[in-house]
Design a protein around this motif. Structure first.
Motif, PDB file in Angstrom:
ATOM      1  N   TYR A  31       0.868  -1.180   0.000  1.00  0.00           N
ATOM      2  CA  TYR A  31       0.000   0.000   0.000  1.00  0.00           C
ATOM      3  C   TYR A  31       0.901   1.224   0.000  1.00  0.00           C
ATOM      4  O   TYR A  31       1.843   1.317   0.787  1.00  0.00           O
ATOM      5  N   GLU A  32       0.625   2.158  -0.893  1.00  0.00           N
ATOM      6  CA  GLU A  32       1.381   3.407  -0.964  1.00  0.00           C
ATOM      7  C   GLU A  32       0.403   4.560  -1.048  1.00  0.00           C
ATOM      8  O   GLU A  32      -0.658   4.444  -1.650  1.00  0.00           O
ATOM      9  N   THR A  33       0.786   5.661  -0.455  1.00  0.00           N
ATOM     10  CA  THR A  33       0.017   6.888  -0.624  1.00  0.00           C
ATOM     11  C   THR A  33       0.981   8.013  -0.982  1.00  0.00           C
ATOM     12  O   THR A  33       2.102   8.064  -0.483  1.00  0.00           O
ATOM     13  N   VAL A  34       0.551   8.868  -1.896  1.00  0.00           N
ATOM     14  CA  VAL A  34       1.344  10.028  -2.300  1.00  0.00           C
ATOM     15  C   VAL A  34       0.567  11.260  -1.858  1.00  0.00           C
ATOM     16  O   VAL A  34      -0.520  11.539  -2.369  1.00  0.00           O
ATOM     17  N   ASP A  35       1.112  11.942  -0.853  1.00  0.00           N
ATOM     18  CA  ASP A  35       0.482  13.157  -0.328  1.00  0.00           C
ATOM     19  C   ASP A  35       1.108  14.363  -1.010  1.00  0.00           C
ATOM     20  O   ASP A  35       2.300  14.626  -0.862  1.00  0.00           O
ATOM     21  N   TYR A  46      -2.309   3.764  -3.742  1.00  0.00           N
ATOM     22  CA  TYR A  46      -2.015   2.585  -4.551  1.00  0.00           C
ATOM     23  C   TYR A  46      -2.109   1.345  -3.656  1.00  0.00           C
ATOM     24  O   TYR A  46      -1.395   1.259  -2.655  1.00  0.00           O
ATOM     25  N   ALA A  47      -2.958   0.399  -4.012  1.00  0.00           N
ATOM     26  CA  ALA A  47      -3.072  -0.869  -3.286  1.00  0.00           C
ATOM     27  C   ALA A  47      -2.735  -1.997  -4.256  1.00  0.00           C
ATOM     28  O   ALA A  47      -3.311  -2.081  -5.342  1.00  0.00           O
ATOM     29  N   VAL A  69      -5.403   1.949  -8.317  1.00  0.00           N
ATOM     30  CA  VAL A  69      -4.942   3.316  -8.082  1.00  0.00           C
ATOM     31  C   VAL A  69      -6.147   4.222  -7.878  1.00  0.00           C
ATOM     32  O   VAL A  69      -6.996   4.350  -8.762  1.00  0.00           O
ATOM     33  N   ASP A  70      -6.219   4.836  -6.695  1.00  0.00           N
ATOM     34  CA  ASP A  70      -7.257   5.822  -6.386  1.00  0.00           C
ATOM     35  C   ASP A  70      -6.623   7.192  -6.591  1.00  0.00           C
ATOM     36  O   ASP A  70      -5.795   7.630  -5.804  1.00  0.00           O
ATOM     37  N   ASN A  71      -7.011   7.865  -7.682  1.00  0.00           N
ATOM     38  CA  ASN A  71      -6.401   9.137  -8.057  1.00  0.00           C
ATOM     39  C   ASN A  71      -7.042  10.358  -7.419  1.00  0.00           C
ATOM     40  O   ASN A  71      -6.776  11.478  -7.826  1.00  0.00           O
ATOM     41  N   GLY A  72      -7.873  10.174  -6.470  1.00  0.00           N
ATOM     42  CA  GLY A  72      -8.534  11.312  -5.839  1.00  0.00           C
ATOM     43  C   GLY A  72      -9.964  11.429  -6.294  1.00  0.00           C
ATOM     44  O   GLY A  72     -10.456  10.675  -7.125  1.00  0.00           O
ATOM     45  N   ARG A  73     -10.652  12.395  -5.788  1.00  0.00           N
ATOM     46  CA  ARG A  73     -12.103  12.480  -6.003  1.00  0.00           C
ATOM     47  C   ARG A  73     -12.524  12.952  -7.385  1.00  0.00           C
ATOM     48  O   ARG A  73     -13.629  12.689  -7.812  1.00  0.00           O
ATOM     49  N   TYR A  74     -11.678  13.649  -8.128  1.00  0.00           N
ATOM     50  CA  TYR A  74     -12.092  14.200  -9.419  1.00  0.00           C
ATOM     51  C   TYR A  74     -11.475  13.507 -10.626  1.00  0.00           C
ATOM     52  O   TYR A  74     -11.663  13.932 -11.749  1.00  0.00           O
ATOM     53  N   LYS A  75     -10.726  12.460 -10.403  1.00  0.00           N
ATOM     54  CA  LYS A  75     -10.065  11.779 -11.517  1.00  0.00           C
ATOM     55  C   LYS A  75     -10.495  10.322 -11.566  1.00  0.00           C
ATOM     56  O   LYS A  75     -10.941   9.757 -10.575  1.00  0.00           O
ATOM     57  N   ASN A  76     -10.339   9.710 -12.734  1.00  0.00           N
ATOM     58  CA  ASN A  76     -10.685   8.302 -12.893  1.00  0.00           C
ATOM     59  C   ASN A  76      -9.673   7.423 -12.170  1.00  0.00           C
ATOM     60  O   ASN A  76      -8.472   7.636 -12.269  1.00  0.00           O
ATOM     61  N   GLN A  78      -7.737   3.743 -11.573  1.00  0.00           N
ATOM     62  CA  GLN A  78      -7.126   2.835 -12.535  1.00  0.00           C
ATOM     63  C   GLN A  78      -6.933   1.456 -11.928  1.00  0.00           C
ATOM     64  O   GLN A  78      -6.697   1.324 -10.730  1.00  0.00           O
ATOM     65  N   SER A  79      -6.996   0.441 -12.780  1.00  0.00           N
ATOM     66  CA  SER A  79      -6.636  -0.930 -12.426  1.00  0.00           C
ATOM     67  C   SER A  79      -5.492  -1.345 -13.339  1.00  0.00           C
ATOM     68  O   SER A  79      -5.574  -1.185 -14.552  1.00  0.00           O
ATOM     69  N   ILE A  80      -4.420  -1.881 -12.740  1.00  0.00           N
ATOM     70  CA  ILE A  80      -3.227  -2.241 -13.501  1.00  0.00           C
ATOM     71  C   ILE A  80      -2.839  -3.681 -13.171  1.00  0.00           C
ATOM     72  O   ILE A  80      -2.682  -4.023 -11.996  1.00  0.00           O
ATOM     73  N   ALA A  81      -2.697  -4.513 -14.185  1.00  0.00           N
ATOM     74  CA  ALA A  81      -2.188  -5.871 -14.021  1.00  0.00           C
ATOM     75  C   ALA A  81      -0.784  -5.919 -14.614  1.00  0.00           C
ATOM     76  O   ALA A  81      -0.551  -5.424 -15.710  1.00  0.00           O
ATOM     77  N   THR A  82       0.157  -6.513 -13.880  1.00  0.00           N
ATOM     78  CA  THR A  82       1.552  -6.561 -14.296  1.00  0.00           C
ATOM     79  C   THR A  82       2.057  -8.004 -14.281  1.00  0.00           C
ATOM     80  O   THR A  82       1.794  -8.740 -13.345  1.00  0.00           O
ATOM     81  N   PHE A  83       2.791  -8.373 -15.324  1.00  0.00           N
ATOM     82  CA  PHE A  83       3.457  -9.664 -15.417  1.00  0.00           C
ATOM     83  C   PHE A  83       4.899  -9.410 -15.793  1.00  0.00           C
ATOM     84  O   PHE A  83       5.171  -8.695 -16.754  1.00  0.00           O
TER      85      PHE A  83
END
Length: 89
Positions: A31-35, A46-47, A69-76, A78-83
């Motif tokens: 889990y990461e948060t960017v303040d 980011y979870a 990825v939770d980009n805040g209240r006014y932005k879409n 995202q879901s990211i899958a990585t291999f």
């Protein structure tokens, strides 16, 4: 602009190889948060969850994870899958 990154990560590595033919499995969560210290910017969170599969120690591994990825209240959001495949010589 001023910001702070605050990561947290937890993982566990299985004790030894799964059997004579398979390597070790390492599940993990992160889990990461960017303040961001700006009046017009939202914080981002980011979870992630996934696993590493060590085929031959650190010389060969496969990693797979999913990140939300939770980009805040006014932005879409995202879901990211990585291999990933890593091979060392």
């Amino acid at each position: 602009m001023d910001c702070a990154l605050k990561p947290e990560k937890g993982c566990w590595l299985s004790g030894g190889e799964v059997n004579d033919y398979l390597g070790s499995i390492q599940p993990y969560v992160r889990y990461e948060t960017v303040d961001v210290d700006a009046h017009d910017k939202d914080d981002s969170d980011y979870a992630s969850a996934g696993f590493n599969y060590y085929i031959k120690g650190n010389n060969a591994k496969i990693s797979m994870d999913y990140t939300y990825v939770d980009n805040g209240r006014y932005k879409n959001d995202q879901s990211i899958a990585t291999f990933q495949l890593a091979v060392g010589f």
